[in-house]
Motif scaffolding. Sequence first.
Motif, PDB file in Angstrom:
ATOM      1  N   GLY A  60     -27.606 -10.059   5.551  1.00  0.00           N
ATOM      2  CA  GLY A  60     -26.644  -8.734   5.437  1.00  0.00           C
ATOM      3  C   GLY A  60     -26.682  -7.934   4.068  1.00  0.00           C
ATOM      4  N   TYR A  61     -27.708  -7.920   3.347  1.00  0.00           N
ATOM      5  CA  TYR A  61     -27.625  -7.021   2.182  1.00  0.00           C
ATOM      6  C   TYR A  61     -28.048  -5.718   2.321  1.00  0.00           C
ATOM      7  CZ  TYR A  61     -26.572 -10.843  -0.738  1.00  0.00           C
ATOM      8  OH  TYR A  61     -25.840 -12.092  -1.276  1.00  0.00           O
ATOM      9  N   VAL A  62     -28.875  -5.547   3.448  1.00  0.00           N
ATOM     10  CA  VAL A  62     -29.605  -4.453   4.037  1.00  0.00           C
ATOM     11  C   VAL A  62     -29.619  -4.262   5.317  1.00  0.00           C
ATOM     12  CG1 VAL A  62     -31.901  -3.261   4.021  1.00  0.00           C
ATOM     13  CG2 VAL A  62     -31.124  -4.518   1.903  1.00  0.00           C
ATOM     14  N   THR A  63     -29.415  -3.142   6.117  1.00  0.00           N
ATOM     15  CA  THR A  63     -29.680  -2.618   7.314  1.00  0.00           C
ATOM     16  C   THR A  63     -31.000  -1.807   7.273  1.00  0.00           C
ATOM     17  OG1 THR A  63     -27.370  -3.215   7.939  1.00  0.00           O
ATOM     18  CG2 THR A  63     -28.473  -1.636   9.439  1.00  0.00           C
ATOM     19  N   LYS A  64     -31.870  -1.974   8.248  1.00  0.00           N
ATOM     20  CA  LYS A  64     -33.168  -1.129   8.533  1.00  0.00           C
ATOM     21  C   LYS A  64     -32.787  -0.277   9.726  1.00  0.00           C
ATOM     22  CE  LYS A  64     -36.668  -3.032  10.389  1.00  0.00           C
ATOM     23  NZ  LYS A  64     -37.940  -3.617  10.678  1.00  0.00           N
ATOM     24  N   LEU A  65     -32.808   1.292   9.301  1.00  0.00           N
ATOM     25  CA  LEU A  65     -32.455   2.286  10.379  1.00  0.00           C
ATOM     26  C   LEU A  65     -34.006   2.888  10.835  1.00  0.00           C
ATOM     27  CD1 LEU A  65     -29.728   3.715   8.548  1.00  0.00           C
ATOM     28  CD2 LEU A  65     -29.329   2.328  10.504  1.00  0.00           C
ATOM     29  N   LYS A  66     -34.143   3.147  11.756  1.00  0.00           N
ATOM     30  CA  LYS A  66     -35.444   3.999  12.333  1.00  0.00           C
ATOM     31  C   LYS A  66     -34.824   5.518  12.278  1.00  0.00           C
ATOM     32  CE  LYS A  66     -39.499   3.430  13.801  1.00  0.00           C
ATOM     33  NZ  LYS A  66     -40.409   2.812  13.058  1.00  0.00           N
ATOM     34  N   VAL A  67     -35.844   6.087  11.522  1.00  0.00           N
ATOM     35  CA  VAL A  67     -35.718   7.641  11.044  1.00  0.00           C
ATOM     36  C   VAL A  67     -37.004   8.479  11.528  1.00  0.00           C
ATOM     37  CG1 VAL A  67     -34.893   9.646   9.857  1.00  0.00           C
ATOM     38  CG2 VAL A  67     -33.859   7.304   9.579  1.00  0.00           C
ATOM     39  N   GLY A  68     -37.304   8.730  12.856  1.00  0.00           N
ATOM     40  CA  GLY A  68     -38.211   9.230  13.308  1.00  0.00           C
ATOM     41  C   GLY A  68     -39.436   8.297  13.339  1.00  0.00           C
ATOM     42  N   ARG A  69     -40.289   8.386  12.599  1.00  0.00           N
ATOM     43  CA  ARG A  69     -41.491   7.302  12.476  1.00  0.00           C
ATOM     44  C   ARG A  69     -41.182   6.371  11.484  1.00  0.00           C
ATOM     45  NH1 ARG A  69     -46.869   9.864  12.628  1.00  0.00           N
ATOM     46  NH2 ARG A  69     -47.739   7.947  12.889  1.00  0.00           N
ATOM     47  N   ARG A  70     -40.283   6.597  10.449  1.00  0.00           N
ATOM     48  CA  ARG A  70     -40.196   6.064   9.058  1.00  0.00           C
ATOM     49  C   ARG A  70     -38.898   5.191   9.358  1.00  0.00           C
ATOM     50  NH1 ARG A  70     -42.309   8.947   4.409  1.00  0.00           N
ATOM     51  NH2 ARG A  70     -41.502   7.085   3.234  1.00  0.00           N
ATOM     52  N   ASN A  71     -38.827   4.251   8.403  1.00  0.00           N
ATOM     53  CA  ASN A  71     -37.755   3.377   8.087  1.00  0.00           C
ATOM     54  C   ASN A  71     -36.827   3.821   7.032  1.00  0.00           C
ATOM     55  OD1 ASN A  71     -38.117   1.576  10.439  1.00  0.00           O
ATOM     56  ND2 ASN A  71     -39.516   0.431   9.043  1.00  0.00           N
ATOM     57  N   GLU A  72     -35.420   3.537   7.363  1.00  0.00           N
ATOM     58  CA  GLU A  72     -34.869   3.831   6.103  1.00  0.00           C
ATOM     59  C   GLU A  72     -33.628   2.603   6.129  1.00  0.00           C
ATOM     60  OE1 GLU A  72     -31.303   7.307   5.271  1.00  0.00           O
ATOM     61  OE2 GLU A  72     -33.499   8.152   5.373  1.00  0.00           O
ATOM     62  N   TYR A  73     -33.488   2.363   4.702  1.00  0.00           N
ATOM     63  CA  TYR A  73     -32.569   1.084   4.498  1.00  0.00           C
ATOM     64  C   TYR A  73     -31.333   1.584   3.882  1.00  0.00           C
ATOM     65  CZ  TYR A  73     -37.037  -0.683   5.275  1.00  0.00           C
ATOM     66  OH  TYR A  73     -38.338  -1.095   5.682  1.00  0.00           O
ATOM     67  N   ARG A  74     -30.149   0.965   4.382  1.00  0.00           N
ATOM     68  CA  ARG A  74     -29.014   1.212   4.046  1.00  0.00           C
ATOM     69  C   ARG A  74     -28.520  -0.025   3.392  1.00  0.00           C
ATOM     70  NH1 ARG A  74     -25.544   2.850   8.439  1.00  0.00           N
ATOM     71  NH2 ARG A  74     -26.319   4.640   8.066  1.00  0.00           N
ATOM     72  N   LEU A  75     -28.089  -0.268   2.203  1.00  0.00           N
ATOM     73  CA  LEU A  75     -27.696  -1.438   1.436  1.00  0.00           C
ATOM     74  C   LEU A  75     -25.904  -1.472   1.784  1.00  0.00           C
ATOM     75  CD1 LEU A  75     -30.297  -0.733   0.076  1.00  0.00           C
ATOM     76  CD2 LEU A  75     -29.494  -1.450  -2.032  1.00  0.00           C
TER      77      LEU A  75
END
Length: 99
Positions: A60-75
């Motif tokens: 639960g420290y990070v959530t992975k988000l798909k942004v287009g073809r890349r991943n972005e990480y929300r802390l």
Amino acid sequence: MGEIDGGSREERSWTFLSNHGHVLVALSRDPSARLRDIADAVGITERATQAIVRDLESAGYVTKLKVGRRNEYRLHPDRRLRHPAESSTPIKALLSIFD
């Protein structure tokens, strides 16, 4: 004894942060970084980086988000450190050191 500024090889063989800590700091600096770039910055393999990110996600420290073809990480900076000695401290306190 080693040199004062560089230290001996033995003195440089450990760090204060684990690889999990290094990956977390790297993600806080650049949430859209590629895992390959994080691996290079931390000095570990891409596979090890993937495993660490999975650990951080499942805890639960990070959530992975798909942004287009890349991943972005929300802390999630209000999550607490895991070790009992620091479990009252949120990760934002640790990350603030590296701003």
